[in-house]
Design a protein around this motif. Structure first.
Motif, PDB file in Angstrom:
ATOM      1  N   ASP A  43       0.814  -1.218   0.000  1.00 62.84           N
ATOM      2  CA  ASP A  43       0.000   0.000   0.000  1.00 62.84           C
ATOM      3  C   ASP A  43       0.850   1.271   0.000  1.00 62.84           C
ATOM      4  O   ASP A  43       0.332   2.375   0.026  1.00 62.84           O
ATOM      5  CB  ASP A  43      -0.991   0.008   1.164  1.00 62.84           C
ATOM      6  N   GLY A  44       2.197   1.119  -0.009  1.00 58.54           N
ATOM      7  CA  GLY A  44       3.093   2.265  -0.077  1.00 58.54           C
ATOM      8  C   GLY A  44       3.539   2.797   1.268  1.00 58.54           C
ATOM      9  O   GLY A  44       4.335   3.733   1.332  1.00 58.54           O
ATOM     10  N   SER A  45       3.069   2.209   2.350  1.00 55.37           N
ATOM     11  CA  SER A  45       3.466   2.705   3.660  1.00 55.37           C
ATOM     12  C   SER A  45       4.668   1.937   4.201  1.00 55.37           C
ATOM     13  O   SER A  45       4.980   0.828   3.773  1.00 55.37           O
ATOM     14  CB  SER A  45       2.290   2.637   4.644  1.00 55.37           C
ATOM     15  N   VAL A  46       5.347   2.574   5.142  1.00 54.38           N
ATOM     16  CA  VAL A  46       6.548   2.020   5.764  1.00 54.38           C
ATOM     17  C   VAL A  46       6.367   2.105   7.274  1.00 54.38           C
ATOM     18  O   VAL A  46       5.785   3.061   7.788  1.00 54.38           O
ATOM     19  CB  VAL A  46       7.803   2.822   5.341  1.00 54.38           C
ATOM     20  N   ALA A  47       6.873   1.101   7.998  1.00 61.71           N
ATOM     21  CA  ALA A  47       6.796   1.102   9.458  1.00 61.71           C
ATOM     22  C   ALA A  47       8.120   0.624  10.028  1.00 61.71           C
ATOM     23  O   ALA A  47       8.853  -0.126   9.389  1.00 61.71           O
ATOM     24  CB  ALA A  47       5.661   0.196   9.936  1.00 61.71           C
ATOM     25  N   ALA A  48       8.410   1.071  11.237  1.00 59.51           N
ATOM     26  CA  ALA A  48       9.593   0.612  11.968  1.00 59.51           C
ATOM     27  C   ALA A  48       9.116   0.012  13.280  1.00 59.51           C
ATOM     28  O   ALA A  48       8.407   0.666  14.045  1.00 59.51           O
ATOM     29  CB  ALA A  48      10.547   1.768  12.222  1.00 59.51           C
ATOM     30  N   ILE A  49       9.495  -1.232  13.516  1.00 58.13           N
ATOM     31  CA  ILE A  49       9.152  -1.911  14.763  1.00 58.13           C
ATOM     32  C   ILE A  49      10.419  -1.962  15.606  1.00 58.13           C
ATOM     33  O   ILE A  49      11.411  -2.569  15.214  1.00 58.13           O
ATOM     34  CB  ILE A  49       8.631  -3.333  14.499  1.00 58.13           C
ATOM     35  N   GLN A  50      10.390  -1.287  16.747  1.00 57.11           N
ATOM     36  CA  GLN A  50      11.551  -1.236  17.639  1.00 57.11           C
ATOM     37  C   GLN A  50      11.437  -2.372  18.650  1.00 57.11           C
ATOM     38  O   GLN A  50      10.444  -2.478  19.352  1.00 57.11           O
ATOM     39  CB  GLN A  50      11.598   0.111  18.360  1.00 57.11           C
ATOM     40  N   ILE A  51      12.458  -3.197  18.710  1.00 58.62           N
ATOM     41  CA  ILE A  51      12.501  -4.318  19.642  1.00 58.62           C
ATOM     42  C   ILE A  51      13.692  -4.108  20.564  1.00 58.62           C
ATOM     43  O   ILE A  51      14.779  -3.735  20.103  1.00 58.62           O
ATOM     44  CB  ILE A  51      12.617  -5.656  18.882  1.00 58.62           C
ATOM     45  N   GLU A  52      13.507  -4.339  21.833  1.00 61.35           N
ATOM     46  CA  GLU A  52      14.592  -4.156  22.786  1.00 61.35           C
ATOM     47  C   GLU A  52      15.723  -5.139  22.488  1.00 61.35           C
ATOM     48  O   GLU A  52      15.461  -6.327  22.256  1.00 61.35           O
ATOM     49  CB  GLU A  52      14.090  -4.364  24.211  1.00 61.35           C
ATOM     50  N   PRO A  53      16.968  -4.674  22.489  1.00 59.26           N
ATOM     51  CA  PRO A  53      18.095  -5.559  22.155  1.00 59.26           C
ATOM     52  C   PRO A  53      18.165  -6.821  23.008  1.00 59.26           C
ATOM     53  O   PRO A  53      18.508  -7.881  22.507  1.00 59.26           O
ATOM     54  CB  PRO A  53      19.321  -4.674  22.382  1.00 59.26           C
TER      55      PRO A  53
END
Length: 86
Positions: A43-53
């Motif tokens: 759909d053209g969207s971008v996301a960033a999923i932050q995961i704890e190291p």
């Protein structure tokens, strides 16, 4: 659309994100920090999923990555691994 992240030593997903996109996921890539999963959708969207190291562990140094790849899959698989960014 659902994105799930699994750690191979765990019996269930580390994280499950529902309704992140309206369309299918096109590509996923770990950012250089090793704890941010970048996702893009049809759909053209971008996301960033932050995961704890501490939840996913720390990346192996490039030389150790190459050694493990070579051990598991042969020297050809590890040929460029030492040049991978952290």
């Amino acid at each position: 659309c659902v994105v799930s992240v699994w750690v191979t030593c765990q019996p269930k997903a580390l994280v499950v994100v529902r309704d992140l996109f309206k369309e299918d996921v096109l590509d996923l890539s770990w950012a250089a920090d090793g704890s941010t999963l970048l996702c893009c959708s049809m759909d053209g969207s971008v996301a960033a999923i932050q995961i704890e190291p501490h939840e996913v562990g720390t990346p192996l140094p490039p030389a150790e990555q190459a050694a493990r790849l070579s051990q598991l899959y042969g020297a050809a698989a590890a040929a460029g691994a030492a040049d991978l960014p952290l």
